[in-house]
Enzyme design. Structure first.
Site, short mmCIF file in Angstrom:
data_model
loop_
_atom_site.label_atom_id
_atom_site.label_comp_id
_atom_site.label_asym_id
_atom_site.label_seq_id
_atom_site.Cartn_x
_atom_site.Cartn_y
_atom_site.Cartn_z
N LYS A 118 -8.14 0.63 -5.03
CA LYS A 118 -9.34 0.07 -4.42
C LYS A 118 -10.59 0.83 -4.80
O LYS A 118 -10.57 2.07 -4.84
CB LYS A 118 -9.22 0.13 -2.88
N GLY A 153 -0.31 -3.72 3.97
CA GLY A 153 -0.99 -2.43 3.94
C GLY A 153 -0.24 -1.44 4.79
O GLY A 153 0.79 -0.88 4.39
N SER A 154 -0.72 -1.25 6.00
CA SER A 154 -0.14 -0.26 6.90
C SER A 154 1.24 -0.70 7.40
O SER A 154 2.02 0.13 7.85
CB SER A 154 -1.09 -0.07 8.08
N ARG A 194 -6.04 -20.55 6.86
CA ARG A 194 -6.14 -21.93 7.34
C ARG A 194 -7.47 -22.56 6.95
O ARG A 194 -7.53 -23.70 6.50
CB ARG A 194 -5.97 -21.99 8.86
N ASP A 250 0.84 -1.20 0.00
CA ASP A 250 0.00 0.00 0.00
C ASP A 250 0.87 1.25 0.00
O ASP A 250 1.80 1.34 0.81
CB ASP A 250 -0.87 0.04 1.27
#
Lengths: 295, 197
Positions: free
Chosen positions: A82, A236-237, A166, A25
Site C-alpha cells: 500500500k 485484512g485483519s 450492492r 494482509d
C-alpha cells in the site's frame, strides 16, 4: 522483438488471474508463508494490519521497505503493498522494489486530499477502493487496473463492504438498461468518464476486476461478498487477528471458491475459534471512518 | 459437437469460456470431480499455480485429473502449463505431470516485467498477440514434443500429443485461434477414439 510492458491488458490481466481468490494482509515472512500455504492468490505486505493502524492512530505510512522485501523473498505468489493516496514517491519506491501491485489505499493517511495518483504513468498496476460507481470509474479513469470496495477497514464488520458492493452492482445494472442517449447525463450525475459508461453498457460489467474489501472476518462473510458479485476478496485483519490464523485462512479460501456450497461452508466454519473482535460502525467517530478518505 | 470443460477453481475462467463459446462445443465450468465425466477435453486456465494446486489437493482433483489426462486432450495456459509439466525448475515432483517438458515458473520476472508481444505460432498464418503475465517458459522439451512458438529463444507454446500448452494468455485477447486449435485437437481425438472402438 516488439515487446511492450505496462499495457492496460497486461495490468488488468494480472488482476484477472486473481479472480475467485483471496488476497491476505501480512506483516512478515512467516504470515506470508501461512497465507500462501492456505491458498491465497496474493499477499498484501504491511507494517500493521488495518485494525492495528486504527488502534495506533496518528499518521499511517507506506510499510518499511525491509518488510516488503522480506515478504517478496518469502513467497512465489504475487506481493502487493500500500501507498498513501496521492503519494507519488511511495508509489515509485514500491514499483522500484518489484512489488507486483500497489494499493493506493485509504487505510493509510492520505498525503494529497485533492489529487489521486495518475496511475497510467506507472508500469506496475494499481488497485483502488471505491464506495460507489462514480468513485470506481474515476479511479479507472486515472489508470487503476483493479478495484475493490472500501468497506470500513479494520472493523471486522462487513456492513460497509456490503453497502458499497450492492450500490456498485445496482448502478452497473442501471447503466446496462439505459439507452445510450441517457449515458452522458448519467456520467454527469456519477461524476464519471462517459467512455467508461459506454464500456459498462457494452460489457454489462466493470471493465476491470472488482474485489470486496473492508471488514471481512469469517468464511461466511467472504462467501456473502462473492454472492453479491465480487470477483474475489481481500482479507485484512480478519485472518491474523483471529484465534487460529492457519485455519481461518484456509476456511476463507474454501468459502470463496465454493461460495454457494452452504454445507461445505457450515463444515469449515465448525470450531474455527473466535473471529477478530468487531466494531459497530455507528460507534466510530466521523474522523475515524477510513472510507471517507479519497473522493 | 464436443463437450469441453474449464477447470473452475480459480483464475481467468470466464475469459476461457467466452473464447470457447463461439466454437462447436458445449462448455462446462468444472468445480467438482464428477463433472470431469463425459467431457471430451479440458482447459486449465491461467491463475496462480500455487493456489490452484492447493485447491486441487483439497478437493481430491489430482488423481481424477491424471486419469483424465491419460485419456483425453488438455489445454493449459500459463499456470495450466505448470500443472501439465512433467518437470518444474526448482520444484520436486510435478502436478498432473503428463507433458514431457521442463518449465520454469515466473521465468520472465515479476509483474513489472510482464509484457505483450506479437508471436509467430506454428499452424497459424498471422502473428498472435502473446500476453505474458508473470509468465513461465519451457526450458527443455522431450523428443515427442512439438515446439509451436518461441520468444527471445524461449519456448512459449508447445504440443505433446493430446496436450497443448502456452506460457501466455490467449484468453485475454479477442483472438480465439489458439482455442480453435484446441477444439480441432479435441474433435480429431474424439473421431480417432470412435474409429478404434
Amino acid at each position: 522483438m516488439n515487446q511492450q510492458t505496462g499495457t492496460d491488458r497486461v495490468k488488468r490481466g494480472m488482476a484477472e488471474m486473481q479472480k475467485g481468490g483471496v488476497i491476505m494482509d501480512v506483516v512478515n515472512a512467516e504470515q506470508a508463508k501461512i497465507a500462501e500455504e492456505a491458498g491465497a492468490v496474493a499477499v498484501m505486505a504491511l507494517e500493521r494490519v488495518p485494525s492495528d493502524i486504527r488502534a495506533a492512530g496518528g499518521v499511517a505510512r507506506m510499510a518499511d521497505p525491509t518488510i516488503v522485501e522480506e515478504v517478496v523473498n518469502a513467497v512465489s505468489i504475487p506481493v502487493m503493498a500500500k501507498c498513501r493516496i496521492g503519494h507519488i514517491v511511495e508509489a515509485r519506491v514500491l514499483e522500484s522494489m518489484g512489488v507486483d501491485y500497489i494499493d493506493e489505499s485509504e487505510v493509510l493517511t492520505p498525503v494529497d486530499e485533492e489529487f489521486h495518483l495518475d496511475k497510467r504513468k506507472y508500469t506496475v498496476p494499481f488497485v483502488c477502493g471505491a464506495r460507489n460507481l462514480g468513485e470506481a470509474l474515476r479511479r479507472v479513469g486515472e489508470g487503476a487496473a483493479m478495484l475493490r470496495t472500501k468497506g470500513e477497514p479494520g472493523t471486522g464488520n462487513v456492513v460497509e463492504a456490503v453497502r458499497h458492493q450492492r450500490l456498485i452492482q445496482s448502478q452497473i445494472r442501471k447503466i446496462s438498461s439505459m439507452s445510450e442517449d441517457e449515458l452522458m447525463t448519467e456520467a454527469k450525475n456519477l461524476q464519471a468518464p462517459f467512455e467508461l459508461l459506454l464500456q459498462i453498457k457494452e460489457l454489462g460489467r466493470l471493465p476491470v476486476v472488482n474485489f470486496a474489501a473492508g471488514g471481512i472476518a469469517t468464511p461466511a462473510d467472504a462467501a456473502l461478498m462473492m454472492e453479491l458479485g465480487s470477483d474475489g476478496v481481500f482479507v485484512g485483519s480478519g485472518i491474523f487477528k483471529s484465534d487460529n490464523p492457519e485455519k481461518f485462512a484456509k476456511a476463507i479460501v474454501e468459502a470463496t471458491t465454493h461460495y454457494q456450497d452452504y454445507e461445505l461452508i457450515a463444515n469449515i466454519s465448525k470450531n474455527l475459534g473466535i473471529a477478530m473482535p468487531g466494531i459497530e460502525i455507528s460507534s466510530l467517530k466521523p474522523s475515524d471512518r477510513m472510507q471517507e478518505r479519497g473522493w | 459437437m464436443v463437450k469441453v470443460g474449464v477447470l473452475g477453481l480459480q483464475g481467468a475462467i470466464r475469459e476461457h469460456v467466452k473464447a470457447l463459446e463461439t466454437k462447436e462445443a458445449e462448455i462446462i465450468v468444472v468445480k467438482r470431480v464428477e463433472q470431469l465425466e463425459d467431457l471430451d477435453g479440458l482447459v486449465l486456465p491461467g491463475g496462480e499455480s500455487t493456489t490452484m494446486r492447493r485447491l486441487i489437493d483439497q478437493y481430491g482433483f489430482l488423481e481424477p485429473l491424471k486419469a483424465f489426462a491419460a485419456e483425453k486432450p488438455i489445454f493449459g495456459t500459463c499456470a495450466g502449463l505448470i500443472l501439465l509439466s512433467k518437470h518444474i525448475e526448482g520444484v520436486d515432483g510435478s502436478h498432473i505431470g503428463v507433458m514431457d517438458v521442463r518449465s520454469k515458473r515466473n521465468a520472465f520476472g515479476r509483474q513489472r516485467e510482464s509484457f505483450e508481444a506479437p508471436l509467430p505460432i506454428k499452424g497459424l498464418e498471422e502473428d498472435f498477440i502473446g500476453v505474458f503475465i508473470r509468465a513461465p517458459y519451457i526450458e527443455e522439451v522431450g523428443e515427442d514434443v512439438e515446439v509451436l512458438a518461441t520468444f527471445n529463444d524461449k519456448i512459449v507454446a508447445a504440443r505433446h500429443g493430446r496436450f497443448l500448452a502456452c506460457a501466455f494468455h490467449p484468453e485475454l485477447t479477442d483472438d480465439d485461434r489458439m482455442h480453435q486449435m484446441f477444439i480441432d485437437m479435441v474433435l480429431e481425438f474424439k473421431k480417432e477414439g470412435l474409429a478404434t472402438e
